[in-house]
Write an enzyme that holds these catalytic residues in place. Structure first.
Site, PDB file in Angstrom:
ATOM      1  N   GLY A 153     -29.537  33.723   2.193  1.00 16.72           N
ATOM      2  CA  GLY A 153     -29.915  33.148   3.472  1.00 16.72           C
ATOM      3  C   GLY A 153     -29.459  31.725   3.704  1.00 16.72           C
ATOM      4  O   GLY A 153     -29.371  31.290   4.856  1.00 16.72           O
ATOM      5  N   HIS A 177     -19.431  28.849  25.684  1.00 14.15           N
ATOM      6  CA  HIS A 177     -17.978  28.660  25.647  1.00 14.15           C
ATOM      7  C   HIS A 177     -17.535  27.549  24.694  1.00 14.15           C
ATOM      8  O   HIS A 177     -18.136  26.486  24.614  1.00 14.15           O
ATOM      9  CB  HIS A 177     -17.445  28.363  27.055  1.00 14.15           C
ATOM     10  CG  HIS A 177     -17.893  27.044  27.610  1.00 14.15           C
ATOM     11  ND1 HIS A 177     -17.217  25.865  27.395  1.00 14.15           N
ATOM     12  CD2 HIS A 177     -18.964  26.722  28.372  1.00 14.15           C
ATOM     13  CE1 HIS A 177     -17.830  24.868  27.993  1.00 14.15           C
ATOM     14  NE2 HIS A 177     -18.896  25.357  28.605  1.00 14.15           N
TER      15      HIS A 177
END
Length: 216
Positions: free
Chosen positions: A68, A138
């Site tokens: 993790g 984006h």
């Protein structure tokens, strides 16, 4: 389809098992873990077949490292490579509920769990873990070994450095930089660059060590 080996038998490995079964029902799954007590055990039906040093001997398999934390993933990847695993064996795991636009790129060894959103021109590096319901807008770039916990939201043009860790529901304003090995706390709101190696928390996010010194 080659068997898939999951390295490290923890919570992330259980999530990866379910993601793979949703995307590729019936795939041959195997697990390796360095805890001898896990040998002969099973992880959601996937057998634990040995330690990480045994992966190279398993032959023509794919591998995903399921630790993790990014620093631990890096160490495991290095050990696998040193033991004879080829870089081309590292698999990319994308839950079928995730749509990856053609102008986005995801590196080998990375894991994207259910509900992750990539909008446009997103680059995810190698061995990155992206937990459920993360939003990458984006021109976001996430460097190798970073970890984005559930609900993280990154504004356009954000750069996340290698092995950085972003806690659950953290939000990052557009255009910012998060340095290598930095940590952003749960539900934090980052409105300026986070330097490498530092831990910031709160709304707005501030250096956690400096804040504790001021409070004392």
């Amino acid at each position: 389809m080659r068997p898939l080996v999951l390295a490290a038998a923890g919570g992330l490995a259980r999530e990866v098992v379910e993601a793979v079964r949703a995307a590729q029902p019936g795939r041959d799954l195997r697990v390796v873990d360095d805890d001898p007590a896990r040998r002969g055990d099973a992880l959601h039906g996937a057998p634990v077949v040995g330690g990480t040093e045994t992966v190279a001997a398993l032959g023509d398999v794919e591998v995903v490292v399921c630790a993790g934390h990014g620093a631990v993933r890096r160490r495991l990847v290095d050990r696998l490579l040193a033991s004879g695993v080829d870089r081309r064996q590292f698999a990319t795991i994308v839950h079928p509920a995730v749509s990856v636009p053609v102008n986005c790129r995801i590196g080998a060894g990375s894991v994207l769990l259910a509900g992750v959103v990539l909008t446009s021109d997103v680059v995810v590096g190698e061995h990155v873990v992206v937990m459920p319901n993360v939003t990458l807008t984006h021109d976001v770039v996430v460097d190798d070994y970073a970890t984005l916990c559930a609900g993280v939201s990154l504004g356009g043009g954000v750069r996340v450095g290698p092995a950085a860790y972003l806690g659950m529901n953290a939000a990052v304003r557009q255009g910012l930089r998060i340095g290598a090995g930095a940590t952003l706390g749960m539900a934090a709101a980052l409105i300026k660059d986070l330097p490498a190696g530092e831990t910031w928390t709160g709304v707005p996010a501030r250096n956690a060590t400096a804040t504790m010194r001021q409070a004392s």
